[in-house]
Design a protein around this motif. Structure first.
Motif, PDB file in Angstrom:
ATOM      1  N   ASP A   1       0.817  -1.217   0.000  1.00 51.56           N
ATOM      2  CA  ASP A   1       0.000   0.000   0.000  1.00 51.56           C
ATOM      3  C   ASP A   1       0.848   1.264   0.000  1.00 51.56           C
ATOM      4  N   GLU A   2       2.079   1.141   0.460  1.00 55.30           N
ATOM      5  CA  GLU A   2       3.019   2.249   0.379  1.00 55.30           C
ATOM      6  C   GLU A   2       4.411   1.659   0.420  1.00 55.30           C
ATOM      7  N   ILE A   3       5.379   2.452   0.010  1.00 55.53           N
ATOM      8  CA  ILE A   3       6.757   1.981  -0.005  1.00 55.53           C
ATOM      9  C   ILE A   3       7.630   2.980   0.744  1.00 55.53           C
ATOM     10  N   ALA A   4       8.882   2.577   0.963  1.00 54.58           N
ATOM     11  CA  ALA A   4       9.822   3.458   1.646  1.00 54.58           C
ATOM     12  C   ALA A   4      11.195   3.342   1.016  1.00 54.58           C
ATOM     13  N   VAL A   5      11.920   4.451   0.992  1.00 52.87           N
ATOM     14  CA  VAL A   5      13.316   4.468   0.564  1.00 52.87           C
ATOM     15  C   VAL A   5      14.148   4.935   1.763  1.00 52.87           C
ATOM     16  N   PHE A   6      15.431   4.578   1.774  1.00 55.03           N
ATOM     17  CA  PHE A   6      16.238   4.881   2.953  1.00 55.03           C
ATOM     18  C   PHE A   6      17.580   5.461   2.550  1.00 55.03           C
ATOM     19  N   ALA A   7      17.888   6.608   3.144  1.00 53.75           N
ATOM     20  CA  ALA A   7      19.174   7.269   2.936  1.00 53.75           C
ATOM     21  C   ALA A   7      19.841   7.459   4.296  1.00 53.75           C
ATOM     22  N   SER A   8      21.094   7.803   4.259  1.00 56.80           N
ATOM     23  CA  SER A   8      21.835   8.058   5.496  1.00 56.80           C
ATOM     24  C   SER A   8      22.257   9.520   5.558  1.00 56.80           C
ATOM     25  N   ALA A   9      22.346  10.028   6.780  1.00 54.47           N
ATOM     26  CA  ALA A   9      22.867  11.382   6.956  1.00 54.47           C
ATOM     27  C   ALA A   9      24.389  11.387   7.058  1.00 54.47           C
ATOM     28  N   SER A  10      24.999  10.197   7.070  1.00 54.37           N
ATOM     29  CA  SER A  10      26.459  10.118   7.145  1.00 54.37           C
ATOM     30  C   SER A  10      26.999   9.288   5.993  1.00 54.37           C
ATOM     31  N   GLU A  11      28.114   9.728   5.450  1.00 54.11           N
ATOM     32  CA  GLU A  11      28.718   9.027   4.310  1.00 54.11           C
ATOM     33  C   GLU A  11      29.206   7.633   4.694  1.00 54.11           C
TER      34      GLU A  11
ATOM     35  N   CYS B   1      21.146   7.455  11.064  1.00 52.99           N
ATOM     36  CA  CYS B   1      22.291   8.089  11.754  1.00 52.99           C
ATOM     37  C   CYS B   1      22.104   9.598  11.913  1.00 52.99           C
ATOM     38  N   VAL B   2      20.945  10.005  12.444  1.00 56.79           N
ATOM     39  CA  VAL B   2      20.644  11.439  12.509  1.00 56.79           C
ATOM     40  C   VAL B   2      21.378  12.166  13.631  1.00 56.79           C
ATOM     41  N   THR B   3      21.989  11.431  14.562  1.00 52.91           N
ATOM     42  CA  THR B   3      22.807  12.105  15.579  1.00 52.91           C
ATOM     43  C   THR B   3      24.212  11.518  15.674  1.00 52.91           C
ATOM     44  N   ASP B   4      24.345  10.223  15.382  1.00 53.23           N
ATOM     45  CA  ASP B   4      25.649   9.559  15.530  1.00 53.23           C
ATOM     46  C   ASP B   4      25.798   8.483  14.463  1.00 53.23           C
ATOM     47  N   CYS B   5      27.037   8.313  13.992  1.00 52.41           N
ATOM     48  CA  CYS B   5      27.352   7.300  12.996  1.00 52.41           C
ATOM     49  C   CYS B   5      28.443   6.379  13.558  1.00 52.41           C
ATOM     50  N   PRO B   6      28.331   5.064  13.343  1.00 46.73           N
ATOM     51  CA  PRO B   6      29.362   4.162  13.870  1.00 46.73           C
ATOM     52  C   PRO B   6      30.708   4.316  13.184  1.00 46.73           C
ATOM     53  N   PHE B   7      30.733   4.984  12.031  1.00 49.12           N
ATOM     54  CA  PHE B   7      31.966   5.144  11.262  1.00 49.12           C
ATOM     55  C   PHE B   7      32.499   6.583  11.280  1.00 49.12           C
TER      56      PHE B   7
ATOM     57  N   THR C   1      19.934   5.538  14.681  1.00 44.15           N
ATOM     58  CA  THR C   1      20.268   4.156  14.343  1.00 44.15           C
ATOM     59  C   THR C   1      21.067   3.444  15.427  1.00 44.15           C
ATOM     60  N   LEU C   2      21.969   4.157  16.077  1.00 48.82           N
ATOM     61  CA  LEU C   2      22.798   3.544  17.117  1.00 48.82           C
ATOM     62  C   LEU C   2      22.163   3.566  18.499  1.00 48.82           C
ATOM     63  N   GLY C   3      21.136   4.386  18.677  1.00 50.96           N
ATOM     64  CA  GLY C   3      20.565   4.528  20.008  1.00 50.96           C
ATOM     65  C   GLY C   3      21.446   5.312  20.953  1.00 50.96           C
ATOM     66  N   LYS C   4      22.322   6.156  20.396  1.00 52.04           N
ATOM     67  CA  LYS C   4      23.225   6.962  21.234  1.00 52.04           C
ATOM     68  C   LYS C   4      22.714   8.387  21.454  1.00 52.04           C
ATOM     69  N   ALA C   5      21.614   8.729  20.818  1.00 55.99           N
ATOM     70  CA  ALA C   5      21.104  10.098  20.907  1.00 55.99           C
ATOM     71  C   ALA C   5      20.702  10.444  22.333  1.00 55.99           C
ATOM     72  N   THR C   6      20.731  11.733  22.624  1.00 57.74           N
ATOM     73  CA  THR C   6      20.235  12.269  23.890  1.00 57.74           C
ATOM     74  C   THR C   6      19.108  13.242  23.560  1.00 57.74           C
TER      75      THR C   6
END
Length: 289
Positions: free
Chosen positions: A94-104, A142-148, A177-182
């Protein structure tokens, strides 16, 4: 506090994709059918990515074709490319989703493409969907933290979200994504994103790795966000984000919102039944490790 807050159930997709036990299609269908009776408006239950990379999402077409669709519920699927889009259409998503990252760094690890390359890849999907009025949701990881790459600049999140919104995504889900946000880092990020996208088109997608997901939801609520992704039973994580624990549990979010005086429209008895079902999937997996 009063008003309606929507919980977007992502357990059957984002929740199950990281479980190590091979979960049969029949169990996935049973979980979705249970969730369909809980009062959700949207349930994400499929992902048309390569089974080579995310084996748990094999059989997504069978899931979509096998569920008992409830009136008023939209069943969503993740579509990383045109082949995935076509498969989702064939399975009557019924709907679709696309996914991008905020970190390279995460973009390259997750989909083997730069941010710009990923957005270029989504353009034909959004164009095709527009011609048949198929809703497309956009995820930003990764809107606040990236593992890389470490901390993510709020301006970078706003830039990626703005691109997805301009391309035609009706809603942008912002993922810790990491669950590190405050609460502070969520607020700083949202203030930037709100500059380019109406807050009514934003959703929060918070993992509970550090036990702060509910506090981060509170921060987002204070800035006007009224849609939150959650996974029943707290299932999930991300195969490409080392150390990321599960999504915040739907039952915890629903109970928290009710305590704050918000209406979710959900039947907690059904939610708890689905949560038990989801946890049993994880428990059986752990018994085989």
């Amino acid at each position: 506090m009063t008003g309606y807050v929507e919980i977007f159930e992502v357990g059957p997709r984002d929740g199950l994709q990281n479980e190590k036990r091979e979960i049969p299609v029949s169990e996935k269908i049973e979980l979705v059918d249970c969730l369909s009776n809980a009062g959700f408006k949207r349930i994400e239950c499929a992902s048309f990515v390569s089974p080579k990379w995310v084996p748990q999402m094999a059989g997504s077409g069978e899931v979509l074709m096998g569920i008992k669709r409830a009136n008023g519920v939209r069943y969503a699927a993740l579509t990383p490319n045109m082949r995935g889009y076509e498969d989702a259409l064939a399975a009557k998503a019924d709907e679709i989703a696309v996914f991008a990252s905020a970190s390279e760094g995460f973009s390259r690890a997750n989909i083997n493409a730069s941010i710009e390359e990923s957005l270029d890849r989504f353009a034909p999907i959004l164009e095709a969907a527009r011609h048949i009025d198929l809703p497309v949701r956009g995820y930003v990881s990764c809107v606040t933290d990236c593992p890389f790459d470490g901390p993510t600049a709020p301006s970078q999140v706003a830039a990626v979200a703005d691109r997805l919104f301009a391309m035609g995504c009706y809603e942008i889900s912002l993922g810790d994504t990491l669950g590190k946000a405050t609460p502070d880092s969520i607020a700083r990020m949202l203030l930037k994103v709100r500059d380019v996208i109406p807050v009514g088109r934003l959703a929060g997608h918070f993992h509970d790795t550090s036990g702060r997901a509910l506090a981060n939801i509170d921060a987002a609520l204070s800035l006007g966000v009224r849609v939150f992704d959650a996974a029943v039973g707290g299932l999930g994580g991300c195969p490409y984000a080392p150390g990321a624990a599960g999504n915040v549990a739907t039952e915890a979010v629903a109970a928290h919102l009710e305590r704050l005086g918000y209406d979710t429209g959900l039947d907690m008895d059904v939610i708890n039944q689905a949560a038990q079902m989801a946890r049993s999937m994880r428990g059986e997996q752990e018994a085989h490790v």
